[in-house]
Design a protein around this motif. Structure first.
Motif, PDB file in Angstrom:
ATOM      1  N   MET A   1       0.838  -1.169   0.000  1.00 25.22           N
ATOM      2  CA  MET A   1       0.000   0.000   0.000  1.00 25.22           C
ATOM      3  C   MET A   1       0.887   1.237   0.000  1.00 25.22           C
ATOM      4  O   MET A   1       1.623   1.478   0.945  1.00 25.22           O
ATOM      5  CB  MET A   1      -0.885  -0.078   1.244  1.00 25.22           C
ATOM      6  CG  MET A   1      -2.023   0.813   1.217  1.00 25.22           C
ATOM      7  SD  MET A   1      -3.086   0.441   2.651  1.00 25.22           S
ATOM      8  CE  MET A   1      -4.448   1.380   2.183  1.00 25.22           C
TER       9      MET A   1
ATOM     10  N   CYS B   1       0.615   4.048   2.915  1.00 30.25           N
ATOM     11  CA  CYS B   1       0.668   3.541   4.286  1.00 30.25           C
ATOM     12  C   CYS B   1       1.976   3.983   4.935  1.00 30.25           C
ATOM     13  O   CYS B   1       2.934   3.234   5.026  1.00 30.25           O
ATOM     14  CB  CYS B   1       0.540   2.030   4.288  1.00 30.25           C
ATOM     15  SG  CYS B   1       0.346   1.384   5.936  1.00 30.25           S
TER      16      CYS B   1
ATOM     17  N   CYS C   1      -0.943   2.551  10.447  1.00 28.32           N
ATOM     18  CA  CYS C   1      -1.214   1.829   9.202  1.00 28.32           C
ATOM     19  C   CYS C   1      -0.256   0.650   9.047  1.00 28.32           C
ATOM     20  O   CYS C   1      -0.672  -0.460   8.730  1.00 28.32           O
ATOM     21  CB  CYS C   1      -1.107   2.772   8.016  1.00 28.32           C
ATOM     22  SG  CYS C   1      -1.545   1.990   6.444  1.00 28.32           S
ATOM     23  N   ARG C   2       1.014   0.873   9.293  1.00 27.50           N
ATOM     24  CA  ARG C   2       2.005  -0.205   9.187  1.00 27.50           C
ATOM     25  C   ARG C   2       1.722  -1.302  10.211  1.00 27.50           C
ATOM     26  O   ARG C   2       1.837  -2.487   9.913  1.00 27.50           O
ATOM     27  CB  ARG C   2       3.416   0.349   9.350  1.00 27.50           C
ATOM     28  CG  ARG C   2       3.880   1.182   8.159  1.00 27.50           C
ATOM     29  CD  ARG C   2       5.365   1.510   8.231  1.00 27.50           C
ATOM     30  NE  ARG C   2       5.769   2.145   9.479  1.00 27.50           N
ATOM     31  CZ  ARG C   2       5.754   3.452   9.716  1.00 27.50           C
ATOM     32  NH1 ARG C   2       5.348   4.285   8.764  1.00 27.50           N
ATOM     33  NH2 ARG C   2       6.143   3.942  10.876  1.00 27.50           N
TER      34      ARG C   2
ATOM     35  N   LEU D   1      -1.213  -3.367   8.971  1.00 30.42           N
ATOM     36  CA  LEU D   1      -0.803  -4.284   7.901  1.00 30.42           C
ATOM     37  C   LEU D   1       0.007  -5.456   8.459  1.00 30.42           C
ATOM     38  O   LEU D   1      -0.146  -6.596   8.001  1.00 30.42           O
ATOM     39  CB  LEU D   1      -0.004  -3.536   6.839  1.00 30.42           C
ATOM     40  CG  LEU D   1      -0.812  -2.567   5.978  1.00 30.42           C
ATOM     41  CD1 LEU D   1       0.101  -1.846   5.000  1.00 30.42           C
ATOM     42  CD2 LEU D   1      -1.925  -3.284   5.243  1.00 30.42           C
TER      43      LEU D   1
END
Length: 82
Positions: A1, A4, A9-10, A13
């Motif tokens: 992504m 990201c 966000c990381r 994921l």
């Protein structure tokens, strides 16, 4: 992504990748199914309400109640969810 970049966000994921890995050990169960199985283990949870983005024949993602997560897998998921 591509977009990201935030730490959250990381982390999300990374959690999804961990759920996928656990699912692979259970015969190619989806990350979503593992997430629901993990949720159902909580003593205060009596049911999980899930939605599906599209209709899938055979209820493939409804197998969460059949996924028996080990204590180590639960700890693995919980570490990734922090």
């Amino acid at each position: 992504m591509r977009n990201c970049r935030s730490r959250d966000c990381r982390a999300n994921l990374a959690l999804v990748e961990r759920l996928k890995a656990v699912g692979a050990r259970h015969g190619n169960v989806t990350a979503g199914t593992v997430a629901v199985a993990w949720t159902l283990r909580h003593p205060a949870v009596t049911a999980a309400i899930v939605g599906f983005p599209q209709r899938r024949p055979g209820g493939r993602d409804c197998r969460a109640a059949e996924v028996a997560l080990t204590e180590e897998e639960v700890r693995e998921i919980e570490r990734a969810a922090r």
